[in-house]
Scaffold this active site. Sequence first.
Site, PDB file in Angstrom:
ATOM      1  N   TRP A  74       0.902  -0.690  -0.172  1.00  0.00           N
ATOM      2  CA  TRP A  74      -0.261   0.275   0.078  1.00  0.00           C
ATOM      3  C   TRP A  74       1.157   1.575   0.215  1.00  0.00           C
ATOM      4  CZ3 TRP A  74      -0.450   3.509   3.909  1.00  0.00           C
ATOM      5  CH2 TRP A  74      -1.890   4.492   3.771  1.00  0.00           C
ATOM      6  N   ASP A 114     -15.685  11.560  -2.288  1.00  0.00           N
ATOM      7  CA  ASP A 114     -15.342  10.461  -2.548  1.00  0.00           C
ATOM      8  C   ASP A 114     -16.051   9.754  -0.849  1.00  0.00           C
ATOM      9  OD1 ASP A 114     -12.775   8.291  -1.251  1.00  0.00           O
ATOM     10  OD2 ASP A 114     -12.041   9.649  -3.048  1.00  0.00           O
ATOM     11  N   ARG A 123      -9.328  -2.183   8.455  1.00  0.00           N
ATOM     12  CA  ARG A 123     -10.004  -1.478   8.364  1.00  0.00           C
ATOM     13  C   ARG A 123     -11.115  -1.203   8.948  1.00  0.00           C
ATOM     14  NH1 ARG A 123     -11.418   2.986   3.872  1.00  0.00           N
ATOM     15  NH2 ARG A 123     -10.543   5.166   4.178  1.00  0.00           N
ATOM     16  N   LYS A 164     -16.236   5.491  -8.182  1.00  0.00           N
ATOM     17  CA  LYS A 164     -14.856   5.292  -8.235  1.00  0.00           C
ATOM     18  C   LYS A 164     -15.495   3.713  -7.477  1.00  0.00           C
ATOM     19  CE  LYS A 164     -10.298   6.713  -5.141  1.00  0.00           C
ATOM     20  NZ  LYS A 164     -10.488   7.604  -4.719  1.00  0.00           N
ATOM     21  N   TRP A 165     -15.063   2.915  -7.586  1.00  0.00           N
ATOM     22  CA  TRP A 165     -15.745   1.359  -6.853  1.00  0.00           C
ATOM     23  C   TRP A 165     -14.135   1.118  -6.344  1.00  0.00           C
ATOM     24  CZ3 TRP A 165     -19.418  -2.140  -8.819  1.00  0.00           C
ATOM     25  CH2 TRP A 165     -19.163  -3.531  -8.292  1.00  0.00           C
ATOM     26  N   ASP A 166     -14.217   1.428  -5.403  1.00  0.00           N
ATOM     27  CA  ASP A 166     -12.902   1.060  -4.353  1.00  0.00           C
ATOM     28  C   ASP A 166     -13.178  -0.382  -3.914  1.00  0.00           C
ATOM     29  OD1 ASP A 166     -10.627   1.932  -2.753  1.00  0.00           O
ATOM     30  OD2 ASP A 166     -11.281   3.309  -2.028  1.00  0.00           O
ATOM     31  N   MET A 167     -11.973  -1.043  -3.164  1.00  0.00           N
ATOM     32  CA  MET A 167     -12.139  -2.068  -2.598  1.00  0.00           C
ATOM     33  C   MET A 167     -11.013  -2.201  -1.214  1.00  0.00           C
ATOM     34  SD  MET A 167     -11.326  -5.337  -1.802  1.00  0.00           S
ATOM     35  CE  MET A 167     -11.793  -7.410  -2.523  1.00  0.00           C
ATOM     36  N   ASN A 168     -11.249  -2.130   0.121  1.00  0.00           N
ATOM     37  CA  ASN A 168     -10.253  -1.408   1.132  1.00  0.00           C
ATOM     38  C   ASN A 168      -9.382  -2.575   1.377  1.00  0.00           C
ATOM     39  OD1 ASN A 168      -8.973   1.051   0.148  1.00  0.00           O
ATOM     40  ND2 ASN A 168     -11.442   1.652   0.401  1.00  0.00           N
ATOM     41  N   CYS A 226     -10.474   1.410  -8.187  1.00  0.00           N
ATOM     42  CA  CYS A 226      -9.385   1.911  -6.823  1.00  0.00           C
ATOM     43  C   CYS A 226      -9.409   0.099  -5.971  1.00  0.00           C
ATOM     44  CB  CYS A 226     -10.354   2.285  -6.152  1.00  0.00           C
ATOM     45  SG  CYS A 226      -9.394   3.258  -4.974  1.00  0.00           S
ATOM     46  N   ASP A 233      -2.603   5.090  -3.408  1.00  0.00           N
ATOM     47  CA  ASP A 233      -2.623   6.181  -3.081  1.00  0.00           C
ATOM     48  C   ASP A 233      -1.715   6.715  -2.163  1.00  0.00           C
ATOM     49  OD1 ASP A 233      -5.782   5.850  -2.176  1.00  0.00           O
ATOM     50  OD2 ASP A 233      -5.158   4.820  -0.472  1.00  0.00           O
TER      51      ASP A 233
HETATM   52  C1  DGJ Z   1      -8.786   4.174  -0.492  1.00  0.00           C
HETATM   53  C2  DGJ Z   1      -8.548   5.218  -1.888  1.00  0.00           C
HETATM   54  O1  DGJ Z   1      -7.173   4.809  -2.829  1.00  0.00           O
HETATM   55  C3  DGJ Z   1      -8.228   6.481  -0.845  1.00  0.00           C
HETATM   56  O2  DGJ Z   1      -8.432   7.322  -2.658  1.00  0.00           O
HETATM   57  C4  DGJ Z   1     -10.356   7.092  -0.861  1.00  0.00           C
HETATM   58  O3  DGJ Z   1     -11.257   6.702  -2.096  1.00  0.00           O
HETATM   59  C5  DGJ Z   1     -10.330   6.196   0.573  1.00  0.00           C
HETATM   60  N1  DGJ Z   1     -10.391   4.738   0.296  1.00  0.00           N
HETATM   61  C6  DGJ Z   1     -11.617   6.263   1.043  1.00  0.00           C
HETATM   62  O4  DGJ Z   1     -11.784   5.489   2.164  1.00  0.00           O
END
Ligand code: DGJ
Length: 715
Positions: free
Chosen positions: A175, A340, A417, A450-454, A498, A520
Site C-alpha cells: 500500500w 469521495d 479497516r 470510483k469503485w473502491d475495495m479496501n 480503485c 494512494d
Molecule cells: C482508499 C482510496 O484509495 C482513497 O483514494 C479513498 O477513496 C479512500 N479509500 C476512501 O476511503
Amino acid sequence: MSVISFDAATRTWLLRTPRTSYAVRLAPDGTPRHLHWGPPLTLAQAAGLELEEPLELNDSRGLLAGEELPVDGRIRFSVPSLQVRFADATRSIEWAYADHRIDGEELAIRLIDRHYPLEGTLHYRVYPDSDVIERWLTLRHTGDGEPFTILRADSAQWTLPVLDDYRISHVTGHWCGESQLHRVAATHGETVFTSRRGVSSHHANPWVMVDAGQATDTAGEVWSVALAWSGSWRITVSRAQVNRLAITGGFGHDAITWRLRPGQQLTTPAFAGLYTMDGFDSARQAWHAHIAGHVLPRPDELRPVLYNSWEATGFDVNEENQIRLARIAAELGAELFVMDDGWFGARKDDRAGLGDWTPNPDRFPRGLGPLIAEVRRLGMSFGLWVEPEMVNPDSNLYRAHPDWVLHYPNRERTTIRNQLVLNFARPDVQAWAHGWLDQLLRDHDIDFLKWDMNRPFTEAGWPGEDDPDRLWIDHVRGVYSIMDRLRADHPGLRIESCCGGGGRVDLGILRRTDETWPSDNTDAVDRISIQYGYSQIYPARTMAAWVTDSPNFLNGRLVPLRFRFHVAMSGVLGIGGNLTEWSPAELAEAAQLVAQYKRIRPVVQHGTQYWLRSPSVVTPGDGWPGGTAPGGLTAVQYLSPDSAETVVFAWRPTAHFGHPPPPVRLRGLDPAATYRDEDSGREYPGVALAARGVRPTLPPGDYASAILHFRRVSG
Ligand code: DGJ
C-alpha cells in the site's frame, strides 16, 4: 493468408500475428507441444521444425517437453498447469487428441481423457493488429456421475526458446508503494508470483517479462505474459537444469479447489502472451496498444481532468464543503468532480456505515441532487465513491445480513479497516449490490463511479455451500457482471478501479473500467517510480494521477506545485488537494497547468510512450525501490499517433553538483523532418533531437521539472 493455419501432415498449428509467430505441434502421445514463439514463420517452415525432445534422464519432463498445458500424471515432475482429482481419487490425466477448430482468429484444440469424462480445450486467440496472443482453457465434465475436484486450472503454459540465460522483470510493492519494477536473474527452480488476497494486489501484479538478461529499452527480445484476472492468482516461472524456461499461470492461488459437476464447464481467464524483439519500449508499447485496441471499453475518449475530494475533506463531506471545492475546481479547469468517501449512512469515519448506501441526512439534508446540480451548473460532470463489496459490522446491512460476509462458522471474523468482505459469489448479495447501484444511477445524474475495495479476503468461508472455495472465483465474476450490467444499462457511466490505491489493476478489470488509481501515494517523487512500474503493461490513458497538497500527507515532503503537476500530467491528470487553502498564486499557476495539460492531453493519453531516462529498477543487492535515473534526470516521451507532435516530461528531484541536466535523446521521430519547440519557437532537425538530444531547461535546485513540446513543421 489466414492468421491461423494447420499442417495436417505434421499436425502443426501456426498462429501469425503482424510481427510474430507461434507454433504448436501435436506430439505422438496426444499432447499439444510448444514449437515456436518468436519471429514470423511460414507454415512450411513451422512444419519443418522439430520438437525439443524431453531428455531421457530428465526429472522435470513436462517443462522440458514444452507442453502447452502440463497435467498431473505419467513422468512429469514440473509444475502442473492442470490438476484434477476424479471421484476415485485418481489424480492423473491422460489426454487423447479429439479435434480442433479454427474459427477466424480463434483456435480451439479439444482433448479428452482416455478414461474419465473430462474434456479440456486449449483456446488461442490472435488479432490482426496486435502481437498479443490470448490463451485460456475450458474444462467440461461430459459424464453424469460424480463431480471432479479441480485442484489447479491454469489458463496456459508459455514456453521460451532455449537461451543461455534468463532474466525476469516484475513488480512488487505494498500500500502506498505499488509497482516497483524489479529485474532479477531467473533462478533454477520455480519462482512463484502470486496473490492470495482475493484481488490482484498491491504486492505483485499478474504479469512477468523474461529476456536473456541483456535487453535494454531499445534492443533485445522480450517475452511477456499478463493474466486478465482481478482476484487471487498464481504465475510460476520454472527454469529447468538444462536451461528451459516456462511460465504457467492462472486464477486462484495454491490449495483452492472447486468442483466440476456433470454437464458443467469451467472457463479460465485469458493469459495473454507477447513476443517483441526491440527491447522493453517495444514490449510496453505493444501492451499499451493492445489494451487500447482490445481491452478497454472506451479507449478513444479523452479522460477528463478530475477533482477528487478525498485528501481535502476525508470522511468529512457535506453539501456545503463539496460545493465550495467544486467551485474552485471548476475555475481551475476540472471537468469531473468526484465526491469521495463519507456521503452515506453513518459513515463519519471508517468505523461505521459501509453498506448503507443512502445519503447521510445530516450531511446531505436535501439528498445528493443539489450538489450534483451545482456541479453540473459549473460545467463539470459528477462522480461518486462507492465500495460495494464491503460492510462495516456497525451498519444496518450487517445487522440485517450477518451471513452475507465471508466467514467460517467457528472462527473470528477478522476486520481490516473495520470492515468485512461481502460474498459477491452469492446471488442474493449480487442482486442487492446491483439493485442499489442501479437505483443510485437511475435516481441521480452520475457519470462516474470510483469503485473502491479496501481490504483483502480473510476467513474466506461460505457456510452452507458445498463448494465454498469457488467464492474466490465467483466473487470476481460477480464484480465483473455487476460492472458489465451497470455499463450496459447506463451507457454514459465511466468507472475507476480503485483498491486502496493500486490493488486491483489488471487486464480483467480494465475490460470494464476506464481508468485506475495506481496508488494512494500522491507524493510526486515516489509517483515517478510507481508510474514507471505501472507503465510496463498499462497505458497512460488508464493511469489516474492527482496533484495534492504539499507537504505530502504520507512523507511530509515539500514539493513545488509545478513539479507535482508535471508528474501528474504524464498520466490522466487529476487534482486532489484542499483547494480552499491554495493561495491565489497557486490557483493561477494550477489553472495555467491544467490548460497546458488539455493542450498536450491527446499526445499523453493516446500517444506512444518512450521512457528516455528510466528510474532505476530494483536489482539484486540494491533491494530498495524508487531510485532515480542516472544523472538524476528521469524523462518520459509521448509521440502522437500521427507522429506530428511529441511531448517530453523531464523530472530532476535532486540536483547533483551543479551539473546541467543531461540531454534527452528523443525517440520515434522522423530524422529527416524538422520539429519546432512550441514554447521557444526554435526549430530542430529530427536527427539532432534523436542523436544529440536536447537539454531541458530546468529551474535551479531540487524538484526541477520541464515539459518539452515539439511539433513537426516540415519533412
Ligand atoms: C482508499 C482510496 O484509495 C482513497 O483514494 C479513498 O477513496 C479512500 N479509500 C476512501 O476511503
